[in-house]
Design a protein around this motif. Structure first.
Motif, PDB file in Angstrom:
ATOM      1  N   ALA A   1     -44.826 -92.823  55.200  1.00  0.00           N
ATOM      2  CA  ALA A   1     -44.551 -91.585  55.933  1.00  0.00           C
ATOM      3  C   ALA A   1     -44.948 -90.383  55.086  1.00  0.00           C
ATOM      4  O   ALA A   1     -44.898 -90.431  53.856  1.00  0.00           O
ATOM      5  N   ILE A   2     -45.342 -89.316  55.755  1.00  0.00           N
ATOM      6  CA  ILE A   2     -45.756 -88.091  55.062  1.00  0.00           C
ATOM      7  C   ILE A   2     -44.539 -87.351  54.519  1.00  0.00           C
ATOM      8  O   ILE A   2     -44.544 -86.843  53.402  1.00  0.00           O
ATOM      9  N   GLU A   3     -43.479 -87.297  55.312  1.00  0.00           N
ATOM     10  CA  GLU A   3     -42.248 -86.618  54.890  1.00  0.00           C
ATOM     11  C   GLU A   3     -41.066 -87.564  55.053  1.00  0.00           C
ATOM     12  O   GLU A   3     -40.852 -88.128  56.131  1.00  0.00           O
ATOM     13  N   VAL A   4     -40.306 -87.741  53.974  1.00  0.00           N
ATOM     14  CA  VAL A   4     -39.169 -88.662  53.985  1.00  0.00           C
ATOM     15  C   VAL A   4     -37.897 -87.877  53.712  1.00  0.00           C
ATOM     16  O   VAL A   4     -37.796 -87.151  52.725  1.00  0.00           O
ATOM     17  N   MET A   5     -36.934 -88.006  54.603  1.00  0.00           N
ATOM     18  CA  MET A   5     -35.667 -87.308  54.446  1.00  0.00           C
ATOM     19  C   MET A   5     -34.579 -88.301  54.033  1.00  0.00           C
ATOM     20  O   MET A   5     -34.239 -89.205  54.775  1.00  0.00           O
ATOM     21  N   MET A   6     -34.071 -88.132  52.811  1.00  0.00           N
ATOM     22  CA  MET A   6     -32.924 -88.889  52.343  1.00  0.00           C
ATOM     23  C   MET A   6     -31.719 -87.952  52.400  1.00  0.00           C
ATOM     24  O   MET A   6     -31.650 -86.982  51.650  1.00  0.00           O
ATOM     25  N   PRO A   7     -30.767 -88.188  53.290  1.00  0.00           N
ATOM     26  CA  PRO A   7     -29.651 -87.251  53.462  1.00  0.00           C
ATOM     27  C   PRO A   7     -28.863 -87.036  52.173  1.00  0.00           C
ATOM     28  O   PRO A   7     -28.620 -87.981  51.420  1.00  0.00           O
ATOM     29  N   VAL A   8     -28.496 -85.797  51.935  1.00  0.00           N
ATOM     30  CA  VAL A   8     -27.650 -85.481  50.783  1.00  0.00           C
ATOM     31  C   VAL A   8     -26.328 -86.222  50.902  1.00  0.00           C
ATOM     32  O   VAL A   8     -25.758 -86.686  49.908  1.00  0.00           O
ATOM     33  N   HIS A   9     -25.825 -86.360  52.126  1.00  0.00           N
ATOM     34  CA  HIS A   9     -24.527 -86.998  52.362  1.00  0.00           C
ATOM     35  C   HIS A   9     -24.648 -88.486  52.671  1.00  0.00           C
ATOM     36  O   HIS A   9     -23.721 -89.089  53.212  1.00  0.00           O
ATOM     37  N   ALA A  10     -25.800 -89.082  52.337  1.00  0.00           N
ATOM     38  CA  ALA A  10     -25.950 -90.520  52.581  1.00  0.00           C
ATOM     39  C   ALA A  10     -24.880 -91.282  51.800  1.00  0.00           C
ATOM     40  O   ALA A  10     -24.680 -91.048  50.613  1.00  0.00           O
ATOM     41  N   GLY A  11     -24.211 -92.184  52.489  1.00  0.00           N
ATOM     42  CA  GLY A  11     -23.156 -92.971  51.850  1.00  0.00           C
ATOM     43  C   GLY A  11     -22.798 -94.158  52.709  1.00  0.00           C
ATOM     44  O   GLY A  11     -23.485 -94.467  53.685  1.00  0.00           O
ATOM     45  N   CYS A  12     -21.719 -94.807  52.368  1.00  0.00           N
ATOM     46  CA  CYS A  12     -21.282 -95.981  53.130  1.00  0.00           C
ATOM     47  C   CYS A  12     -20.928 -95.562  54.553  1.00  0.00           C
ATOM     48  O   CYS A  12     -20.205 -94.588  54.773  1.00  0.00           O
ATOM     49  N   CYS A  13     -21.438 -96.315  55.522  1.00  0.00           N
ATOM     50  CA  CYS A  13     -21.171 -96.002  56.929  1.00  0.00           C
ATOM     51  C   CYS A  13     -19.815 -96.508  57.380  1.00  0.00           C
ATOM     52  O   CYS A  13     -19.367 -96.202  58.491  1.00  0.00           O
ATOM     53  N   GLY A  14     -19.147 -97.301  56.538  1.00  0.00           N
ATOM     54  CA  GLY A  14     -17.828 -97.815  56.884  1.00  0.00           C
ATOM     55  C   GLY A  14     -17.847 -99.043  57.771  1.00  0.00           C
ATOM     56  O   GLY A  14     -16.796 -99.563  58.145  1.00  0.00           O
ATOM     57  N   MET A  15     -19.040 -99.532  58.121  1.00  0.00           N
ATOM     58  CA  MET A  15     -19.121-100.679  59.020  1.00  0.00           C
ATOM     59  C   MET A  15     -18.553-101.931  58.353  1.00  0.00           C
ATOM     60  O   MET A  15     -17.815-102.685  58.982  1.00  0.00           O
ATOM     61  N   ALA A  16     -18.911-102.147  57.087  1.00  0.00           N
ATOM     62  CA  ALA A  16     -18.341-103.247  56.295  1.00  0.00           C
ATOM     63  C   ALA A  16     -18.368-104.562  57.059  1.00  0.00           C
ATOM     64  O   ALA A  16     -17.373-105.269  57.143  1.00  0.00           O
ATOM     65  N   GLY A  17     -19.533-104.890  57.618  1.00  0.00           N
ATOM     66  CA  GLY A  17     -19.644-106.133  58.395  1.00  0.00           C
ATOM     67  C   GLY A  17     -19.094-105.944  59.791  1.00  0.00           C
ATOM     68  O   GLY A  17     -19.828-105.651  60.729  1.00  0.00           O
ATOM     69  N   ASP A  18     -17.767-106.044  59.918  1.00  0.00           N
ATOM     70  CA  ASP A  18     -17.155-105.929  61.243  1.00  0.00           C
ATOM     71  C   ASP A  18     -16.072-104.857  61.312  1.00  0.00           C
ATOM     72  O   ASP A  18     -15.442-104.689  62.347  1.00  0.00           O
ATOM     73  N   ARG A  19     -15.791-104.128  60.201  1.00  0.00           N
ATOM     74  CA  ARG A  19     -14.728-103.114  60.223  1.00  0.00           C
ATOM     75  C   ARG A  19     -14.955-102.111  61.349  1.00  0.00           C
ATOM     76  O   ARG A  19     -14.018-101.650  61.994  1.00  0.00           O
ATOM     77  N   GLY A  20     -16.218-101.739  61.549  1.00  0.00           N
ATOM     78  CA  GLY A  20     -16.531-100.735  62.558  1.00  0.00           C
ATOM     79  C   GLY A  20     -16.251-101.187  63.970  1.00  0.00           C
ATOM     80  O   GLY A  20     -15.986-100.372  64.856  1.00  0.00           O
ATOM     81  N   PHE A  21     -16.325-102.502  64.199  1.00  0.00           N
ATOM     82  CA  PHE A  21     -15.991-103.027  65.523  1.00  0.00           C
ATOM     83  C   PHE A  21     -14.481-103.064  65.725  1.00  0.00           C
ATOM     84  O   PHE A  21     -13.981-102.877  66.834  1.00  0.00           O
ATOM     85  N   LEU A  22     -13.729-103.308  64.631  1.00  0.00           N
ATOM     86  CA  LEU A  22     -12.273-103.419  64.707  1.00  0.00           C
ATOM     87  C   LEU A  22     -11.594-102.055  64.561  1.00  0.00           C
ATOM     88  O   LEU A  22     -10.571-101.794  65.188  1.00  0.00           O
ATOM     89  N   PHE A  23     -12.181-101.195  63.718  1.00  0.00           N
ATOM     90  CA  PHE A  23     -11.604 -99.865  63.480  1.00  0.00           C
ATOM     91  C   PHE A  23     -12.716 -98.829  63.604  1.00  0.00           C
ATOM     92  O   PHE A  23     -13.191 -98.281  62.600  1.00  0.00           O
ATOM     93  N   PRO A  24     -13.156 -98.560  64.835  1.00  0.00           N
ATOM     94  CA  PRO A  24     -14.293 -97.634  65.031  1.00  0.00           C
ATOM     95  C   PRO A  24     -14.035 -96.238  64.481  1.00  0.00           C
ATOM     96  O   PRO A  24     -14.971 -95.511  64.166  1.00  0.00           O
ATOM     97  N   GLU A  25     -12.763 -95.868  64.357  1.00  0.00           N
ATOM     98  CA  GLU A  25     -12.451 -94.552  63.791  1.00  0.00           C
ATOM     99  C   GLU A  25     -12.893 -94.451  62.331  1.00  0.00           C
ATOM    100  O   GLU A  25     -13.183 -93.354  61.832  1.00  0.00           O
ATOM    101  N   LEU A  26     -12.946 -95.587  61.633  1.00  0.00           N
ATOM    102  CA  LEU A  26     -13.397 -95.587  60.245  1.00  0.00           C
ATOM    103  C   LEU A  26     -14.880 -95.229  60.158  1.00  0.00           C
ATOM    104  O   LEU A  26     -15.275 -94.362  59.374  1.00  0.00           O
TER     105      LEU A  26
END
Length: 941
Positions: A866-891
């Protein structure tokens, strides 16, 4: 909710008023060694709410303390009144005037501000070691400086404008000229009081000279009374007194900071000397030559890091009295850089150097040298006895006296039996830090610390006429000694200032001004031995910015604080409080922990709080639950078939009843049965891959063995009509001419992540042993590398050795397990022809990439495609943790919010990651389709 909480909820929304026991306990500690449990924790979102809080405080005579990151070391951000948490809603950062200034709110970290400034080759002046975690509220309120900052670039000297609220509820900004007159009209008593204090200082030549003299070096003891000399108008004086006031005079709502150059070129060296005096003799020529950083390390501090992998071998053979200086020059051009270092080298032979100076321009080597320096504080923390805390103090003395002061400090260490004590610091500023470990569990230990500190106070203030605090703020531990350092005249000015602005003493009382001469040894933190995984925790808070649950439940630090409190409650037989706290910990501490382990990457002593949570989950499992998990593991092929069938059925329901039918259905079920996972429309069925499988034998080892993960085999589909991940993986391998094969007996195999994260150890052991045995056969007994298509699965397999049998450990050690990111960069791209490049893309680096050190490779791939690549400053763990996001979507909603907001500001030609469930979370958050970077590769080659 307690009575104070109910009253507070009339001025602040109830969900932002925290009074549960777990909230009060977990906020009772900061990075310092004091403990005060608040009556309530509130999270205001506006200046109007701050004004209301000040009114509430006055009406009910309840103290208020503001906290941003809570990384302060001197007890500035703990309270037994109302604790105001600013870490969540006060995160504005805006670069202005082409990078010459930056506008900030108190809840944004210094590193995020610098990330925004980097494109302008600028940064903020203060550069504390905690800059990744420390927030601007604390950086300004403590008048932070740092390693390259000196005196001229600290918060006080780089402040341009400030907006603040006084305890009387009045708010002003130095950015608006009209506010100068308004301040005089609305606050005449304060206005005239500031004028009077200024006149007292100006008219007393002795006091005037003392102030002018002491601020030529680093000094954060007491209030910034230099403002009375530096500024004329009372509003400007007050604005600058607020810098370093540690939240005792008002609330800083916004600041505009002047920036400083962020030099692109650096040259660095570690210089060795036979003793402290020889090292100190080099400080002046280094300073004259323009060195940005001159970091001093005594022999004990060097000894504390000599076992770090890769450190120079000379560290172990240095003389008993040796010392070292870490030196760095910075500039915009190589010629200017060389001129500076050459100026020093021209006089180096006149110094007592143990080795000829060797400067390096290699960023990797430079980073390692700084790792040595920054590893000294945690090195002491990691070897301290359980139950002790790490005390990091900082003093400043005249540079000419630095060597003598260090010898005197070392004598005090010996006198008071501080065996692991070390000294390091910012030598060209005469600013040294010393680290000791101390318990406060007996009167004798408290007396030992008290006597030691009083001798330090005498040494610094009387013998060397220095500063008791150079950059960490006065806090509670030096408040009783402010008058000792400054003398009664200036101390009375400081007391008058506090009374003038906060006459009821309700704003962070006990900090800076404290008439209790024993205040420094009261409300001391107890750090009982709790559990092996976390006993090394110093509660510094460096981990918190990495935690995906930080804005919804607990952070790693707060999880550990609660564990310690549970032990104390049990020890004191407080059964009701113990049960309440334990019940609250289930959701806040265990259910919403993503166990991603990113906290360990920011922790000075490498604590992975996820390991603690996994063990606690394991201990909570019943015998039946463990047996069921093991049965699932042993019949995993059948289970994945059932899951695939369920996904096909769910997709069918959506196609008949509408795209959101399954989402609505599972939402309804979840209200009745919380354990029901939430459906995501990002889940798509996977086509059969059997036609691509090949039988393998040890004699016909392919270039790689492609092991599709169970997630890819069950839900690896993406957009309608597009190839699934397995088909795409095959396509890119074929295009690059890589000889790959897919095993034919993978249906019942798994990396074990699903069992590892939930603490099902028996199931994990069975799974990874079965998988490793098969990997051994598929790879031709280790001849062919094995590549996985989901990074978290790669990481889990790479880290599974402790769960293997002795026989499988030998096999595992002979295997090469690589991730799709390794495969693309090292195998595919060198053999592929790039036909086109994307214009602009956004990336999401999954947690495992960071832990495996593959983030750089991930970005390198993207930059080729790609010509321009954006890596977010706030990139971090999405909290999905395998299945956590399905069980605790608020996380996941909370964890992805900062990154998603950043990404949504612009449009991109593609959104890429390297893990299916993380891609699901980011797709939901951003509203765009995130997919594996393998798809982009397929489009471009």
């Amino acid at each position: 909710m307690n009575e104070i909480g109910k009253l507070l909820s009339t001025i602040i929304a109830e969900d932002r008023v925290k009074t549960r026991l777990i909230d009060l306990v977990s906020y009772a500690s900061d990075a310092g060694f004091y403990y005060l449990r608040p009556k309530a924790v509130v999270q205001p979102i506006s200046i109007n709410e701050i004004v209301s809080l000040f009114g509430f405080s006055q009406q009910h005579q309840i103290p208020i303390t503001f906290r941003s990151a809570g990384t302060s070391l001197s007890g500035q951000s703990v309270s037994d009144g109302i604790l105001v948490d600013l870490s969540q809603y006060w995160n504005l950062v805006r670069v202005e005037n082409g990078g010459d200034q930056v506008r900030v709110h108190p809840g944004v970290t210094g590193s995020v501000v610098n990330s925004e400034l980097k494109k302008y080759s600028k940064k903020i002046g203060p550069d504390p070691a905690s800059i990744n975690s420390a927030m601007m509220g604390g950086i300004i309120s403590n008048n932070a400086s740092g390693m390259c900052c000196g005196v001229s670039k600290n918060s006080y000297h780089t402040l341009k404008f400030i907006k603040f609220v006084l305890p009387n509820g009045k708010q002003y900004t130095t950015e608006q000229p009209l506010d100068y007159n308004r301040f005089q009209d609305e606050c005449p008593e304060i206005f005239e009081g500031l004028v009077s204090l200024k006149n007292q200082i100006i008219s007393n030549q002795e006091i005037f000279n003392l102030i002018r003299s002491k601020y030529k070096t680093k000094n954060t003891v007491g209030y910034s009374v230099n403002a009375f000399i530096d500024y004329e108008h009372p509003l400007d004086i007050l604005a600058h007194v607020l810098v370093g006031a540690e939240g005792t005079l008002g609330f800083i709502a916004e600041a505009v900071m002047n920036t400083v150059p962020d030099y692109p070129l650096k040259t660095t060296a570690l210089l060795y000397f036979p003793n402290i005096f020889a090292a100190c003799n080099a400080i002046l020529p280094l300073t004259i030559s323009g060195a940005e950083a001159v970091e001093l390390m005594d022999r004990a501090s060097l000894r504390s890091v000599e076992d770090i992998k890769g450190v120079p071998s000379i560290l172990k053979s240095l003389p008993a009295d040796a010392a070292a200086l870490l030196v760095e020059y910075q500039d915009h051009s190589q010629a200017a850089l060389d001129a500076k270092s050459d100026q020093f080298l021209a006089v180096a032979d006149q110094l007592e150097l143990l080795l000829v100076p060797e400067f390096t321009n290699d960023p990797i080597e430079q980073a390692f040298l700084w790792k040595i320096r920054k590893g000294m504080f945690p090195s002491v923390g990691s070897v301290r006895a359980s139950g002790t805390t790490v005390i990091l103090e900082d003093i400043a003395v005249p540079v000419a006296e630095l060597g003598n002061a260090i010898l005197d400090l070392q004598s005090l260490f010996a006198k008071y039996d501080y065996e692991n004590a070390i000294i390091f610091g910012h030598a060209k500023d005469g600013n040294i830090h010393f680290v000791v470990t101390q318990s406060f569990d007996t009167p004798a230990e408290i007396t030992r610390y008290d006597n030691f500190l009083k001798e330090v106070v005498f040494l610094v203030t009387e013998k060397y006429k220095g500063a008791l605090k150079a950059e960490h703020g006065t806090g509670r531990n030096m408040a009783p000694f402010v008058a000792t350092e400054w003398g009664d005249g200036i101390y009375q000015v400081m007391k008058s200032l506090k009374h003038l602005i906060d006459p009821s003493n309700l704003l962070n009382p006990g900090v800076i001004i404290n008439e209790d001469k024993s205040g420094h040894i009261k409300n001391l933190k107890d750090l009982p031995q709790v559990e092996e995984e976390v006993d090394k925790c110093m509660e510094c808070g460096f981990c918190e910015y990495k935690c995906p649950s930080r804005n919804i439940t607990l952070t790693p630090r707060r999880r550990i604080v609660v564990r310690r409190e549970l032990l104390k409650l049990k020890r004191n037989n407080e059964k009701l409080s113990y049960k309440t706290l334990l019940d609250e910990y289930q959701y806040d501490g265990l259910d919403t922990c993503a166990v991603d382990g990113l906290c360990a990457t920011a922790c000075p002593v490498d604590i992975n709080t996820g390991s603690l949570v996994k063990r606690l989950r394991r201990e909570n499992h019943s015998k039946f639950a463990n047996g069921l998990a093991l049965t699932i593991a042993k019949n995993f092929g059948t289970v994945t078939s059932v899951v695939k069938f369920g996904i096909n059925m769910a997709s069918g329901i959506n196609s008949v009843f509408g795209a959101n039918a399954m989402t609505n259905l599972t939402k309804g079920f979840k209200k009745v049965i919380p354990a029901v996972p939430l459906w995501s429309n990002q889940i798509k069925p996977t086509h059969s891959y059997s036609q691509y499988q090949h039988k393998l034998t040890a004699a016909s080892a392919p270039s790689v063995v492609y092991y599709p993960t169970c997630i890819s085999r069950t839900m690896g589909g993406t957009l309608e009509g597009q190839k699934n991940i397995i088909e795409t993986f095959i396509a890119v391998s074929t295009k690059a001419g890589i000889d790959f094969k897919i095993p034919d007996n993978i249906a019942g195999t798994c990396c074990g992540q699903i069992f590892s994260s939930k603490g099902f150890n028996d199931a994990l052991r069975f799974t990874v042993n079965d998988t490793v045995s098969k990997l051994w056969e598929w790879s031709g007994h280790g001849k062919s590398p094995i590549v996985l298509d989901i990074t978290s699965c790669t990481y889990t397999l790479q880290e599974c050795r402790p769960s293997l049998t002795d026989e499988n450990k030998k096999k595992f050690d002979a295997l090469t397990i690589i991730d799709s990111v390794d495969y693309i960069l090292d195998y595919l791209l060198p053999n592929a022809t790039i036909l086109k490049r994307k214009e602009k893309i956004a990336l999401h680096p999954v947690c495992s990439l960071q832990k495996m050190g593959l983030e750089g490779k991930f970005v390198k791939i993207a930059n080729q495609l790609a010509i321009e690549v954006m890596m977010p400053v706030h990139a971090g763990c999405c909290g999905m943790a395998g299945d956590r996001g399905f069980l605790f979507p608020e996380l996941t909603a909370s964890a992805t919010f900062p990154e998603a907001n950043e990404v949504k500001k612009e449009k991109y030609d593609g959104y890429y990651s390297s893990g299916k469930t993380c891609e699901i979370a980011m797709s939901e958050a951003v509203g765009k389709n995130y997919e594996s970077i393998v798809y982009m590769l397929n489009e471009c080659i």
